[in-house]
Design a protein around this motif. Structure first.
Motif, mmCIF file in Angstrom:
data_model
loop_
_atom_site.group_PDB
_atom_site.id
_atom_site.type_symbol
_atom_site.label_atom_id
_atom_site.label_comp_id
_atom_site.label_asym_id
_atom_site.label_seq_id
_atom_site.Cartn_x
_atom_site.Cartn_y
_atom_site.Cartn_z
ATOM 1 N N GLN A 199 56.676 63.607 136.330
ATOM 2 C CA GLN A 199 56.141 63.970 135.023
ATOM 3 C C GLN A 199 57.195 64.564 134.103
ATOM 4 O OE1 GLN A 199 52.834 66.550 136.893
ATOM 5 N NE2 GLN A 199 51.964 65.812 134.976
ATOM 6 N N TRP A 200 58.182 65.232 134.717
ATOM 7 C CA TRP A 200 59.072 66.075 133.942
ATOM 8 C C TRP A 200 60.294 66.373 134.799
ATOM 9 C CZ3 TRP A 200 59.342 67.507 129.054
ATOM 10 C CH2 TRP A 200 59.993 68.685 128.674
ATOM 11 N N ILE A 250 63.224 69.003 135.519
ATOM 12 C CA ILE A 250 63.616 70.384 135.209
ATOM 13 C C ILE A 250 65.141 70.499 135.330
ATOM 14 C CG2 ILE A 250 63.400 72.807 135.886
ATOM 15 C CD1 ILE A 250 60.574 72.154 136.893
ATOM 16 N N PRO A 284 67.706 73.297 133.911
ATOM 17 C CA PRO A 284 67.932 74.503 133.105
ATOM 18 C C PRO A 284 69.273 74.464 132.357
ATOM 19 C CG PRO A 284 67.308 75.047 135.362
ATOM 20 C CD PRO A 284 67.592 73.580 135.330
ATOM 21 N N LEU A 304 72.761 77.831 137.044
ATOM 22 C CA LEU A 304 71.978 76.708 137.569
ATOM 23 C C LEU A 304 72.502 75.392 136.996
ATOM 24 C CD1 LEU A 304 68.426 78.304 137.260
ATOM 25 C CD2 LEU A 304 69.569 77.727 139.394
ATOM 26 N N TYR A 307 71.363 72.268 138.865
ATOM 27 C CA TYR A 307 69.946 72.182 139.235
ATOM 28 C C TYR A 307 69.300 70.978 138.552
ATOM 29 C CZ TYR A 307 65.109 73.681 140.047
ATOM 30 O OH TYR A 307 63.792 73.757 140.435
ATOM 31 N N ALA A 358 59.676 67.146 138.727
ATOM 32 C CA ALA A 358 58.384 67.821 138.775
ATOM 33 C C ALA A 358 57.254 66.802 138.694
ATOM 34 C CB ALA A 358 58.287 68.808 137.615
ATOM 35 N N GLU A 366 60.155 72.346 146.500
ATOM 36 C CA GLU A 366 60.060 73.673 145.896
ATOM 37 C C GLU A 366 58.715 73.841 145.192
ATOM 38 O OE1 GLU A 366 62.992 74.024 142.847
ATOM 39 O OE2 GLU A 366 62.858 76.198 142.753
ATOM 40 N N PHE A 384 57.395 76.812 142.801
ATOM 41 C CA PHE A 384 57.602 78.076 142.095
ATOM 42 C C PHE A 384 58.545 79.011 142.846
ATOM 43 C CE2 PHE A 384 55.747 82.198 140.259
ATOM 44 C CZ PHE A 384 56.495 82.072 139.094
ATOM 45 N N VAL A 391 54.467 70.099 142.488
ATOM 46 C CA VAL A 391 55.660 70.439 143.244
ATOM 47 C C VAL A 391 56.910 70.055 142.454
ATOM 48 C CG1 VAL A 391 55.659 68.178 144.401
ATOM 49 C CG2 VAL A 391 56.626 70.139 145.582
ATOM 50 N N THR A 392 58.063 70.556 142.885
ATOM 51 C CA THR A 392 59.334 70.096 142.341
ATOM 52 C C THR A 392 60.180 69.591 143.507
ATOM 53 O OG1 THR A 392 59.195 71.753 140.595
ATOM 54 C CG2 THR A 392 61.349 70.766 140.975
ATOM 55 N N ARG A 440 60.770 60.689 133.477
ATOM 56 C CA ARG A 440 59.319 60.608 133.426
ATOM 57 C C ARG A 440 58.880 59.144 133.403
ATOM 58 N NH1 ARG A 440 54.503 62.990 131.887
ATOM 59 N NH2 ARG A 440 53.194 61.582 130.675
ATOM 60 N N ARG A 460 52.369 69.896 132.618
ATOM 61 C CA ARG A 460 53.528 69.004 132.624
ATOM 62 C C ARG A 460 53.240 67.722 131.835
ATOM 63 N NH1 ARG A 460 54.943 69.964 139.029
ATOM 64 N NH2 ARG A 460 56.362 71.731 138.767
ATOM 65 N N GLU A 461 51.984 67.280 131.823
ATOM 66 C CA GLU A 461 51.636 66.131 130.984
ATOM 67 C C GLU A 461 51.826 66.471 129.513
ATOM 68 O OE1 GLU A 461 51.853 63.582 133.309
ATOM 69 O OE2 GLU A 461 50.705 62.671 131.674
ATOM 70 N N LYS A 510 54.947 78.489 136.737
ATOM 71 C CA LYS A 510 54.966 77.653 137.943
ATOM 72 C C LYS A 510 55.320 76.211 137.621
ATOM 73 C CE LYS A 510 52.184 80.389 140.974
ATOM 74 N NZ LYS A 510 51.605 80.329 142.305
ATOM 75 N N PHE A 527 57.299 75.105 135.053
ATOM 76 C CA PHE A 527 58.585 74.816 134.409
ATOM 77 C C PHE A 527 59.779 75.639 134.887
ATOM 78 C CE2 PHE A 527 55.209 73.728 131.305
ATOM 79 C CZ PHE A 527 55.402 72.355 131.325
ATOM 80 N N PRO A 556 62.814 76.863 137.249
ATOM 81 C CA PRO A 556 63.649 77.836 136.541
ATOM 82 C C PRO A 556 64.035 77.401 135.128
ATOM 83 C CG PRO A 556 64.975 76.573 138.070
ATOM 84 C CD PRO A 556 63.572 76.113 138.247
ATOM 85 N N GLY A 557 63.455 76.323 134.608
ATOM 86 C CA GLY A 557 63.723 75.934 133.223
ATOM 87 C C GLY A 557 62.945 76.804 132.245
ATOM 88 N N LYS A 558 63.222 76.595 130.960
ATOM 89 C CA LYS A 558 62.463 77.299 129.914
ATOM 90 C C LYS A 558 61.138 76.583 129.687
ATOM 91 C CE LYS A 558 64.558 79.955 127.018
ATOM 92 N NZ LYS A 558 64.456 81.441 126.958
#
Lengths: 416, 301
Positions: free
Chosen positions: A224-225, A227, A229, A234, A237, A241, A270, A272, A285-286, A297, B21-22, B49, B51, B53-55
């Motif tokens: 979906q996304w 991550i 940072p 990081l 990283y 997600a 991972e 959270f 989950v990530t 995505r 996330r959607e 939860k 996002f 460690p991202g913003k």
């Protein structure tokens, strides 16, 4: 404690909303101020008791007309389980709402009026249940109070419905004689039908086993996304997600990224900030991979041992949900999990007369029509057959002129 | 460190994270509407939860009626500092000063209805295409029928008869210019679920949720905090009671309940045995049977 989602199918006069009202009322899930509003309402039954259907008819138009137009969601809980009810309208013009309710449920309750037995609409409701592949069906034979709680009537309807169930491949059907109005066998076992030795409806709902996706060998996670940072600490990283839609993933599992087909291994799971050794269907989950690959995505991560079909030509059942008919010369958008791409209608194979189940030739689909088509997508989709994997086997069609959701697709085969 | 046994709270959490996330994936300029209430505080935790460690891929937006509980504002500011995320505040006072809304007069005057205008202006000024809110379907009958992705036209209106079907976990966020989508990630949670989650996650809340001593007056059978802007006159009797609030809205429309629930366990026990639903303490819902539906059609959350 776990969660059971179910939906109710039945027509206006079958007492569907009354049945739900009765479940809530007798399981003491209605609070005092809601009850007060109920008692002050003008709608009463003929004998002056509260009309429990008002509990679910939420919109003004519905209260005025005394019918359910839209899907209403209700929540209640007992000591054993939490429940989410999708209360859906039964009229033929609301077939799309029923399809919607069914797509989000583990179990279907089909209401049959004991006075009328199995009728055309019972077949239609059951067809939708079989189309959406709900494994568990409860046939509630309602208004038993109006047929003198007759065992013979119950047996006749049981027999008639069994034939439909066989035809539609509904394998797990439970039959319960009830009176939603009087409360017989809804929450409490009725003294009026000593010949019935089964469970009350609530007891059945509390105890039935429903847990399908987790055991699937097909591990799937639509991305979906991503991550990233990109901070100093990081810098490297990169987490993918998403929500695991079926099966399980473990650290070190070999995975394939689709549709590109690139393979890697899971280096880290991972949730959270916490590391997990494995993650199961339904969890958000990530995931981290050992190799640095281009994933965004719309891609899907799958276990390499059970890869899905990747194809641009797909045969699917279609339920048409828009007032504008299907135009097979138009380009539509298809949304499959987090992936969106354009698609064309390659061929219309047939429509189904949902009252008789006959297949009929067709060149278009009108609102609430159901049938089978072949689509061609601009980008390949990585999908499973709906029969094996609902989450990865279903998709929606969007009309890019109106942005409305106009169709539900259940994938049945790859044509290539 | 695996948890094989997933409870319904895990299921609800996973669903909400998926929805957040959607939003991030489908929209250009989303925002999270933060009221200072427990539901939007829960949303903030879910966003962490989804996002970290991202913003966050969106700012937090607060519509300030000017009649907030001071405890809410100090909580909000502390939280923003901890998160390191952006906060945008829309002031109802600005809408009043600009002549866009007229302040109600009389004893039961409230700015609650006015905030819809400020909200729509804030959405327009920032060109938000999606607003995440903490509404739940169990709160009220009209909300029971609302989608998770709920499209509003350019006037901010909800049309219950033109809702898009929502199948499986597939959410259609396509919109035309000028429209926006209200997104409700905790649609399927009940009040008790939220409290159980807050306890499980050890989330800090504004102090007014817990029992405390406060000056209150009784209006229409409800206990209201004795704040200046309640237009208190000689007919009102100010009493000193142990109370807490079940929802946190504007001070003029949020009633207190008498309570000795000082700890979260007490609160959960109180709700379990309670016979009044949460919105039973909201004067704004009592106007008519369709009060919420009408306000929602007009653009209220």
């Amino acid at each position: 404690m776990d969660l059971l989602k179910f939906f109710t199918a039945g027509s206006v006069d079958d007492g569907k909303s009354t049945l739900i009202g009765r479940l809530l009322y007798d399981s003491e899930s209605i609070l005092a101020d809601q009850l007060e509003a109920l008692q002050q309402s003008n709608r009463k039954n003929d004998d002056g008791t509260i009309d429990l259907a008002i509990l679910t008819d939420g919109l003004k138009a519905e209260r005025e007309q005394g019918i359910t137009i839209d899907v209403a969601y209700k929540y209640f809980q007992t000591d054993k389980r939490k429940f989410i009810i999708a209360d859906t309208p039964g009229h033929i013009q609301y077939t799309r709402n029923m399809v919607t309710g069914a797509s989000n449920s583990n179990l279907a309750i089909i209401l049959v009026d004991a006075r009328n037995g199995v009728v055309e609409q019972t077949i239609r409701h059951s067809f939708i249940v079989s189309l959406l592949e709900l494994k568990h069906v409860v046939v509630c034979i309602n208004k038993m109070d109006m047929v003198d709680y007759s065992e013979q009537t119950f047996n006749d309807i049981h027999k008639a419905y069994s034939e439909i169930a066989t035809k539609l491949h509904l394998n797990e059907v439970t039959y319960i004689p009830v009176s939603a109005l009087k409360g017989d066998n809804v929450v409490n076992v009725s003294g009026n039908m000593p010949w019935y030795t089964g469970k009350s409806l609530l007891d059945h709902l509390e105890t039935i086993e429903v847990n399908e996706d987790e055991k699937s060998p097909q591990a799937r996670m639509p991305v979906q996304w991503v991550i990233r940072p990109q901070t100093d600490e990081l810098h490297d990283y990169r987490g993918y997600a998403g929500r695991v839609s079926s099966g399980s993933f473990h650290v070190n599992d070999k995975v394939t990224v689709l549709p590109s087909g690139v393979r890697s291994e899971i280096s880290r799971i991972e949730t959270f900030g916490q590391d997990q050794a494995e993650i199961h269907s339904g969890m958000s989950v990530t995931l981290h991979l050992k190799d640095n690959i281009d994933i965004s995505r719309g891609d899907i991560l799958v276990n390499s041992s059970h890869e899905p079909i990747v194809s641009q030509l797909i045969e699917a059942d279609l339920c048409w949900m828009d007032t504008r008919p299907l135009d097979d010369s138009m380009m539509y958008l298809i949304q499959h999990n987090s992936k969106q791409t354009k698609c064309k209608i390659r061929e219309i194979l047939h429509k189904v007369n949902i009252n008789t189940l006959d297949k009929i030739p067709a060149d278009s689909f009108q609102l609430n029509d159901i049938g089978r088509i072949v689509i061609k997508t601009a980008d390949p989709l990585a999908f499973d057959l709906y029969h094996e994997n609902k989450q990865n086997g279903g998709a929606i069609l969007i009309d890019s002129r109106t942005n409305l959701t106009v169709g539900a697709l259940m994938f049945r085969a790859s044509v290539e | 460190m695996t948890t094989q046994d997933t409870t319904y709270l895990d299921q609800l959490e996973a669903e909400a994270i998926h929805i957040l996330r959607e939003v991030a994936g489908q929209f250009e300029k989303p925002a999270l509407l933060f009221s200072g209430g427990k539901d939007s505080i829960t949303l903030v935790r879910l966003a962490e939860k989804a996002f970290r460690p991202g913003k966050f891929p969106f700012p937090l937006v607060h519509i300030d009626t000017g009649h907030n509980f001071p405890e809410t504002i100090s909580y909000r500011d502390k939280m923003i500092e901890r998160l390191g995320e952006k906060l945008i505040v829309g002031y109802v006072q600005d809408s009043i000063d600009q002549g866009k809304v007229i302040e109600q007069t009389g004893k039961n005057a409230s700015r609650n209805a006015l905030q819809t205008v400020t909200l729509l202006d804030t959405i327009a000024a920032n060109k938000f295409d999606a607003c995440i809110g903490g509404a739940r379907r169990d709160e009220e009958k009209a909300r029971a029928k609302e989608r998770i992705f709920s499209v509003r036209d350019e006037f901010g209106q909800w049309d219950p008869k033109r809702q898009r079907p929502e199948l499986w976990n597939v959410y259609n966020g396509k919109i035309h210019k000028g429209e926006n989508v209200r997104v409700f990630p905790i649609s399927n949670w009940t009040e008790l679920d939220v409290w159980n989650y807050i306890r499980r996650e050890k989330i800090e809340l504004p102090t007014i949720y817990f029992a405390h001593q406060r000056d209150v007056i009784t209006r229409n059978g409800q206990l209201m905090a004795a704040a200046d802007f309640l237009n208190i006159d000689e007919h009102d009797r100010i009493e000193h009671k142990n109370v807490r609030f079940r929802t946190v809205g504007d001070m003029t429309c949020t009633a207190a309940v008498e309570s000795d629930a000082f700890l979260i366990d007490d609160i959960i026990e109180e709700i379990r045995s309670s016979k009044i639903s949460e919105r039973g303490a909201r004067m704004d819902d009592k106007v008519s049977e369709a009060a919420m539906e009408d306000r929602k059609k007009g653009g209220y959350f």
